[in-house]
Design a protein around this motif. Structure first.
Motif, short mmCIF file in Angstrom:
data_model
loop_
_atom_site.label_atom_id
_atom_site.label_comp_id
_atom_site.label_asym_id
_atom_site.label_seq_id
_atom_site.Cartn_x
_atom_site.Cartn_y
_atom_site.Cartn_z
N GLY A 144 -3.21 -0.20 -11.25
CA GLY A 144 -4.63 -0.34 -11.52
C GLY A 144 -5.07 0.45 -12.74
O GLY A 144 -5.93 0.00 -13.52
N GLU A 145 -4.48 1.62 -12.93
CA GLU A 145 -4.79 2.44 -14.11
C GLU A 145 -4.45 1.69 -15.39
O GLU A 145 -5.21 1.73 -16.36
CB GLU A 145 -3.98 3.74 -14.03
CG GLU A 145 -4.40 4.81 -15.02
CD GLU A 145 -3.63 6.09 -14.83
OE1 GLU A 145 -4.17 7.16 -15.19
OE2 GLU A 145 -2.48 6.05 -14.32
N ASN A 169 -9.58 -0.84 -4.34
CA ASN A 169 -10.07 0.29 -5.14
C ASN A 169 -8.98 0.82 -6.05
O ASN A 169 -9.21 1.11 -7.24
CB ASN A 169 -10.57 1.38 -4.21
CG ASN A 169 -11.16 2.55 -4.99
OD1 ASN A 169 -12.16 2.41 -5.70
ND2 ASN A 169 -10.54 3.72 -4.86
N GLU A 170 -7.77 0.99 -5.51
CA GLU A 170 -6.66 1.51 -6.30
C GLU A 170 -6.29 0.57 -7.44
O GLU A 170 -6.03 1.01 -8.57
CB GLU A 170 -5.43 1.74 -5.41
CG GLU A 170 -5.58 2.86 -4.40
CD GLU A 170 -5.59 4.22 -5.06
OE1 GLU A 170 -4.58 4.58 -5.70
OE2 GLU A 170 -6.62 4.92 -4.95
N THR A 183 1.12 5.48 -4.12
CA THR A 183 0.66 5.73 -5.49
C THR A 183 0.78 4.52 -6.43
O THR A 183 0.10 4.46 -7.45
CB THR A 183 1.44 6.88 -6.14
OG1 THR A 183 2.82 6.49 -6.30
CG2 THR A 183 1.35 8.15 -5.30
N GLU A 208 0.01 1.25 -6.37
CA GLU A 208 -1.15 0.39 -6.64
C GLU A 208 -2.09 1.09 -7.63
O GLU A 208 -2.63 0.45 -8.54
CB GLU A 208 -1.88 0.07 -5.34
CG GLU A 208 -1.14 -0.89 -4.44
CD GLU A 208 -1.88 -1.17 -3.14
OE1 GLU A 208 -1.82 -2.32 -2.65
OE2 GLU A 208 -2.52 -0.24 -2.60
N GLY A 209 -2.29 2.38 -7.46
CA GLY A 209 -3.16 3.12 -8.37
C GLY A 209 -2.61 3.18 -9.79
O GLY A 209 -3.37 3.08 -10.76
N ASP A 246 0.82 -1.22 0.00
CA ASP A 246 0.00 0.00 0.00
C ASP A 246 0.85 1.27 0.00
O ASP A 246 0.49 2.28 -0.59
CB ASP A 246 -0.99 0.00 1.17
CG ASP A 246 -0.35 -0.28 2.53
OD1 ASP A 246 0.90 -0.31 2.63
OD2 ASP A 246 -1.11 -0.48 3.50
N ARG A 290 -8.90 0.04 0.38
CA ARG A 290 -8.22 1.04 -0.46
C ARG A 290 -7.42 0.37 -1.57
O ARG A 290 -7.46 0.79 -2.73
CB ARG A 290 -7.31 1.92 0.38
CG ARG A 290 -6.55 2.96 -0.44
CD ARG A 290 -5.55 3.76 0.37
NE ARG A 290 -4.87 4.69 -0.50
CZ ARG A 290 -3.82 4.39 -1.27
NH1 ARG A 290 -3.34 3.15 -1.25
NH2 ARG A 290 -3.26 5.29 -2.06
N SER A 291 -6.67 -0.68 -1.24
CA SER A 291 -5.87 -1.37 -2.24
C SER A 291 -6.74 -1.94 -3.35
O SER A 291 -6.40 -1.83 -4.54
CB SER A 291 -5.05 -2.50 -1.59
OG SER A 291 -4.05 -1.98 -0.74
#
Length: 298
Positions: A63-64, A115-116, A57, A59-60, A51, A112-113
């Protein structure tokens, strides 16, 4: 690519890719997706996160990229870690870095993870580091809740010594599946403190982070004798780089070590995968150990 079974229905690629420095690679979302696909083509399907990576940042960013091709999720395994809280904008009012393995923090960070990363389930969740204030019953409650909700398949630890690993295991109705340790010819501590032995006893595969000592292998003066020996063995095997020999040294160990490659350059990843074709002799393994320690075995 060889695969290592963690449970009856979950296996990891023998070589894992780590996303610790993903934010530093300055890739576009499409470039990140292409990189993930190139890893998959090489047989690397397991990706390691935490995380906190990249200041919360990475993970996001991963994910992107996945959102550009959601079908890739079915081809990969995602590992993430939690339990460290860093100061900064993500944790306003927090005045120092510390550990937090409370049930509330673990569950909120996994939400959160997910979601990211843009996914519904994490394959393996690790407690990032031993927490002196860990309540193992509370961690167990969090793990059981996450498993029963389908948000996490399996659980493990990272950087844990035998005592903390055994303590957490004593409270769980299921087995921890891995311990992620810093393992390399430059970092022998866990080969000597019982951590590797405990995982071997439990038939628990290990993940090895920083197998190249964060790149210091290639430049640090104190590793010069080791570099010379690795180069000598590289020539014997006609290997692509001394890093291939380091990975092969880890792969030789019977505990089933899964090295984590942390490079954003696909050429370096290929060099790591090449290690799967290198079979070091027992004597060569000890040659590397001697070069690292600076002395023969007793």
């Amino acid at each position: 690519m060889q695969r290592i079974a963690l449970t009856e229905d979950l296996s990891f690629s023998r070589i894992i890719h780590g996303m610790w420095r993903l934010a530093e690679w300055e890739m576009s979302p499409q470039e990140r997706l292409t990189f993930i696909e190139q890893c998959i083509e090489l047989g690397i399907t397991t990706f390691d996160h935490a995380d906190i990576y990249g200041g919360y940042t990475c993970e996001g960013l991963f994910g992107e990229a996945l959102r550009l091709k959601p079908s890739l999720r079915d081809q990969i395994e995602i590992v993430t870690k939690t339990g460290i809280k860093l100061t900064g904008s993500f944790n306003p009012g927090q005045t120092l870095n510390h550990y937090d393995t409370t049930k509330a923090h673990i569950i909120s960070q996994i939400e959160r993870s997910l979601n990211e990363l843009g996914i519904d389930q994490i394959d393996t969740l690790l407690i990032h580091r031993p927490d002196p204030l860990m309540d193992p019953d509370e961690v167990a409650e969090a793990f059981i809740t996450l498993q029963q909700s389908g948000k996490v398949r399996t659980f493990g630890v990272s950087n844990h010594v035998p005592s903390t690993q055994q303590l957490l295991q004593s409270r769980l109705p299921f087995q921890l599946v891995t311990n992620q340790l810093e393992l390399s010819p430059m970092q022998l501590k866990h080969f000597e403190d019982g951590s590797v032995d405990l995982c071997h006893e439990k038939r628990m595969p290990l993940m090895a982070w920083s197998p190249l000592a964060g790149g210091q292998l290639f430049s640090a003066d104190n590793y010069a004798p080791l570099r010379e020996k690795l180069e000598e063995i590289r020539v014997r095997h006609d290997a692509s780089g001394i890093d291939s020999i380091v990975y092969a040294w880890l792969l030789k160990h019977p505990v089933n070590i899964m090295p984590i490659i942390g490079s954003g350059k696909i050429e370096r990843v290929r060099t790591g995968v090449d290690a799967l074709e290198i079979e070091l002799s027992r004597e060569e393994w000890f040659e590397i150990l001697k070069a690292s320690r600076g002395r023969d075995v007793d």
